[in-house]
Design a protein around this motif. Structure first.
Motif, PDB file in Angstrom:
ATOM      1  N   PRO A   1     -12.082  -4.482  10.492  1.00  0.00           N
ATOM      2  CA  PRO A   1     -11.515  -5.744   9.996  1.00  0.00           C
ATOM      3  C   PRO A   1     -11.501  -6.780  11.107  1.00  0.00           C
ATOM      4  O   PRO A   1     -11.414  -6.441  12.289  1.00  0.00           O
TER       5      PRO A   1
ATOM      6  N   ASN B   1      -9.055   6.425   5.960  1.00  0.00           N
ATOM      7  CA  ASN B   1      -9.236   5.456   7.043  1.00  0.00           C
ATOM      8  C   ASN B   1     -10.688   4.990   7.187  1.00  0.00           C
ATOM      9  O   ASN B   1     -11.004   4.202   8.071  1.00  0.00           O
TER      10      ASN B   1
ATOM     11  N   SER C   1       1.899   6.785   7.837  1.00  0.00           N
ATOM     12  CA  SER C   1       2.735   6.437   8.977  1.00  0.00           C
ATOM     13  C   SER C   1       3.917   5.620   8.479  1.00  0.00           C
ATOM     14  O   SER C   1       4.013   5.296   7.290  1.00  0.00           O
TER      15      SER C   1
ATOM     16  N   SER D   1       4.379   2.620   8.952  1.00  0.00           N
ATOM     17  CA  SER D   1       4.033   1.200   8.923  1.00  0.00           C
ATOM     18  C   SER D   1       4.181   0.665   7.493  1.00  0.00           C
ATOM     19  O   SER D   1       4.171   1.429   6.537  1.00  0.00           O
TER      20      SER D   1
ATOM     21  N   VAL E   1       2.206  -1.731   4.916  1.00  0.00           N
ATOM     22  CA  VAL E   1       0.904  -2.377   4.764  1.00  0.00           C
ATOM     23  C   VAL E   1       0.921  -3.177   3.465  1.00  0.00           C
ATOM     24  O   VAL E   1       1.207  -2.639   2.399  1.00  0.00           O
TER      25      VAL E   1
ATOM     26  N   LYS F   1      -0.489  -5.527   8.387  1.00  0.00           N
ATOM     27  CA  LYS F   1       0.089  -4.232   8.780  1.00  0.00           C
ATOM     28  C   LYS F   1       1.252  -4.512   9.716  1.00  0.00           C
ATOM     29  O   LYS F   1       1.076  -5.135  10.774  1.00  0.00           O
TER      30      LYS F   1
ATOM     31  N   PHE G   1     -13.736   3.239   5.022  1.00  0.00           N
ATOM     32  CA  PHE G   1     -14.103   2.541   3.788  1.00  0.00           C
ATOM     33  C   PHE G   1     -15.620   2.539   3.606  1.00  0.00           C
ATOM     34  O   PHE G   1     -16.372   2.411   4.575  1.00  0.00           O
TER      35      PHE G   1
ATOM     36  N   VAL H   1     -11.199  -5.062   4.220  1.00  0.00           N
ATOM     37  CA  VAL H   1     -12.590  -4.614   4.239  1.00  0.00           C
ATOM     38  C   VAL H   1     -13.076  -4.397   2.810  1.00  0.00           C
ATOM     39  O   VAL H   1     -12.288  -4.113   1.905  1.00  0.00           O
TER      40      VAL H   1
ATOM     41  N   ILE I   1     -10.735   1.651   9.667  1.00  0.00           N
ATOM     42  CA  ILE I   1      -9.401   1.045   9.817  1.00  0.00           C
ATOM     43  C   ILE I   1      -8.460   2.058  10.478  1.00  0.00           C
ATOM     44  O   ILE I   1      -8.856   3.197  10.734  1.00  0.00           O
ATOM     45  N   ASP I   2      -7.224   1.620  10.718  1.00  0.00           N
ATOM     46  CA  ASP I   2      -6.202   2.502  11.301  1.00  0.00           C
ATOM     47  C   ASP I   2      -6.648   2.983  12.684  1.00  0.00           C
ATOM     48  O   ASP I   2      -6.848   4.179  12.909  1.00  0.00           O
TER      49      ASP I   2
ATOM     50  N   ILE J   1      -1.193  -5.685   0.956  1.00  0.00           N
ATOM     51  CA  ILE J   1      -2.571  -6.026   0.614  1.00  0.00           C
ATOM     52  C   ILE J   1      -2.583  -7.352  -0.151  1.00  0.00           C
ATOM     53  O   ILE J   1      -1.959  -7.469  -1.216  1.00  0.00           O
TER      54      ILE J   1
ATOM     55  N   VAL K   1      -0.706   4.416   0.413  1.00  0.00           N
ATOM     56  CA  VAL K   1      -1.598   5.494   0.858  1.00  0.00           C
ATOM     57  C   VAL K   1      -1.239   5.978   2.255  1.00  0.00           C
ATOM     58  O   VAL K   1      -1.153   7.173   2.513  1.00  0.00           O
TER      59      VAL K   1
ATOM     60  N   MET L   1      -5.216  -9.024   9.170  1.00  0.00           N
ATOM     61  CA  MET L   1      -6.669  -8.789   9.326  1.00  0.00           C
ATOM     62  C   MET L   1      -7.366  -9.027   7.995  1.00  0.00           C
ATOM     63  O   MET L   1      -6.719  -9.142   6.957  1.00  0.00           O
ATOM     64  N   THR L   2      -8.689  -9.097   8.053  1.00  0.00           N
ATOM     65  CA  THR L   2      -9.427  -9.232   6.805  1.00  0.00           C
ATOM     66  C   THR L   2      -9.368  -7.896   6.056  1.00  0.00           C
ATOM     67  O   THR L   2      -9.246  -6.829   6.669  1.00  0.00           O
TER      68      THR L   2
ATOM     69  N   ASP M   1       0.837  -1.188   0.000  1.00  0.00           N
ATOM     70  CA  ASP M   1       0.000   0.000   0.000  1.00  0.00           C
ATOM     71  C   ASP M   1       0.883   1.252   0.000  1.00  0.00           C
ATOM     72  O   ASP M   1       1.914   1.285   0.665  1.00  0.00           O
TER      73      ASP M   1
HETATM   74  N1  LIG Z   1      -8.158  -3.989   6.551  1.00  0.00           N
HETATM   75  C1  LIG Z   1      -7.959  -3.269   5.440  1.00  0.00           C
HETATM   76  N2  LIG Z   1      -8.740  -3.454   4.361  1.00  0.00           N
HETATM   77  C2  LIG Z   1      -8.530  -2.760   3.210  1.00  0.00           C
HETATM   78  N3  LIG Z   1      -7.551  -1.846   3.049  1.00  0.00           N
HETATM   79  C3  LIG Z   1      -6.745  -1.608   4.085  1.00  0.00           C
HETATM   80  C4  LIG Z   1      -6.888  -2.300   5.334  1.00  0.00           C
HETATM   81  N4  LIG Z   1      -5.920  -1.871   6.173  1.00  0.00           N
HETATM   82  C5  LIG Z   1      -5.197  -0.962   5.490  1.00  0.00           C
HETATM   83  N5  LIG Z   1      -5.678  -0.792   4.232  1.00  0.00           N
HETATM   84  C6  LIG Z   1      -5.143   0.131   3.188  1.00  0.00           C
HETATM   85  O1  LIG Z   1      -3.852   0.547   3.564  1.00  0.00           O
HETATM   86  C7  LIG Z   1      -3.830   1.968   3.841  1.00  0.00           C
HETATM   87  C8  LIG Z   1      -2.883   2.212   5.004  1.00  0.00           C
HETATM   88  O2  LIG Z   1      -3.317   1.496   6.140  1.00  0.00           O
HETATM   89  P1  LIG Z   1      -3.509   2.231   7.532  1.00  0.00           P
HETATM   90  O3  LIG Z   1      -3.894   1.204   8.547  1.00  0.00           O
HETATM   91  O4  LIG Z   1      -4.434   3.383   7.357  1.00  0.00           O
HETATM   92  O5  LIG Z   1      -2.017   2.689   7.806  1.00  0.00           O
HETATM   93  P2  LIG Z   1      -1.363   4.095   8.152  1.00  0.00           P
HETATM   94  O6  LIG Z   1      -1.258   4.065   9.643  1.00  0.00           O
HETATM   95  O7  LIG Z   1      -0.042   4.042   7.479  1.00  0.00           O
HETATM   96  O8  LIG Z   1      -2.258   5.189   7.631  1.00  0.00           O
HETATM   97  C9  LIG Z   1      -5.286   2.338   4.084  1.00  0.00           C
HETATM   98  O9  LIG Z   1      -5.570   3.690   3.815  1.00  0.00           O
HETATM   99  C10 LIG Z   1      -5.990   1.392   3.120  1.00  0.00           C
HETATM  100  O10 LIG Z   1      -5.963   1.879   1.803  1.00  0.00           O
END
Ligand SMILES: Nc1ncnc2c1ncn2[C@@H]1O[C@H](COP(=O)(O)OP(=O)(O)O)[C@@H](O)[C@H]1O
Ligand SMILES: [Mg+2]
Length: 262
Positions: A63, A185, A25, A27, A29, A38, A187, A82, A197-198, A31, A22, A79-80, A20
């Motif tokens: 999730p 964050n 942070s 972290s 991520v 994460k 969906f 979403v 999420i997040d 997909i 987007v 996690m699942t 990912d």
């Molecule tokens: N469970 C999830 N389902 C679908 N997309 C997710 C999920 N978790 C993260 N993402 C995608 O990854 C991006 C970054 O994850 P996020 O948990 O928001 O991390 P950060 O803390 O870096 O913002 C989200 O904006 C989304 O696009």
């Protein structure tokens, strides 16, 4: 592929994946087809994200946790995935009325969560303490702030801002708060919230914490701050109409400024 704990490796097998780009942070991520991994440095916030996600399972669309592992200085939250799309997806940005309606619904759903047995406090007692830690340890990202926050007509430094936030601390109206209610964050799918999420900053906090960041995020996304596309003619104030609430500009400013220190 990264070196992952065995339990996580076994659960993802040979599934295709993409990284990912987007999240803002530090972290990582990843997909997969129907799962998301994460990876974060172990911290209070990253452990909290897992705990709060578990706590919210039967309360809100979040999730499902498939595995949570720690190895060395990292934690791995599988996690699942979403369903649907981020609320900043073009499809929603072109339909601001619908988008803001859904986000307002998303805020109201948070406020309906029963907090009487919630142990996750994330109000100003906790946030100002964390902000102080960030300022003292020099981890405030001064490149990711609103242009007017610091400088000529703004605050001299993060220390000054912190002092102002402590002195001007408002009364809090406690609800369950997402803590980082920005469009990527949240969906959406089938005209409803499909996933929050997040969740690393979620917990009991002032109602205006989420309203302020939602409002700021709407402005940023419509102005094209994160992608090249600008959407004309958007009036962010429709958020207050959909929420049927009179904007408390002092609190919106306060919580927007507080977020500068995270
Ligand atoms: N469970 C999830 N389902 C679908 N997309 C997710 C999920 N978790 C993260 N993402 C995608 O990854 C991006 C970054 O994850 P996020 O948990 O928001 O991390 P950060 O803390 O870096 O913002 C989200 O904006 C989304 O696009
Ligand atoms: Mg995020």
């Amino acid at each position: 592929m990264l070196d992952l704990p065995d339990k996580i490796k076994n659960l993802i097998g040979n599934e295709n994946f993409s990284y990912d780009d987007v999240g803002m942070s530090d972290s990582t991520v990843i997909i997969f087809t129907d799962k998301v991994l994460k990876i974060q440095s172990i911290s209070e916030e990253s452990e909290h994200e897992y705990q709060v996600m578990e706590w919210l399972q039967d309360k809100l669309p979040v999730p499902r946790v498939l595995a949570y592992e720690k190895a060395e200085d990292k934690n791995y939250l599988l996690m699942t995935k979403v369903s649907g799309k981020m609320s900043c997806a073009d499809q929603y940005m072109r339909n601001p009325e619908q988008l803001v309606n859904l986000l307002a619904e998303g805020l109201k759903m948070l406020w309906k969560v029963d907090i009487s047995n919630c142990t996750y406090m994330h109000g100003l007692d906790e946030k100002l303490q964390m902000a102080k830690h960030n300022v003292q340890n020099n981890v405030v990202d001064m490149d990711d702030v609103e242009p007017e926050t610091f400088g000529e007509n703004g605050f001299e430094s993060s220390e000054h801002l912190l002092k102002w936030l402590i002195t001007n601390r408002p009364e809090e109206e406690f609800v369950f708060s997402h803590g980082d209610f920005c469009l990527p964050n949240i969906f959406l799918s089938d005209e409803k919230i499909s996933g929050y999420i997040d969740l690393g900053k979620a917990g009991i906090a002032d109602r205006w914490q989420d309203i302020a960041l939602c409002y700021r995020s709407l402005l940023h996304n419509f102005e094209g701050k994160y992608c090249d596309k600008k959407y004309q003619g958007f009036r962010a104030d429709i958020l207050f109409e959909k929420l049927d609430i009179v904007p408390d500009w002092d609190k919106i400013r306060y919580y927007t400024l507080l977020d500068e220190l995270f």
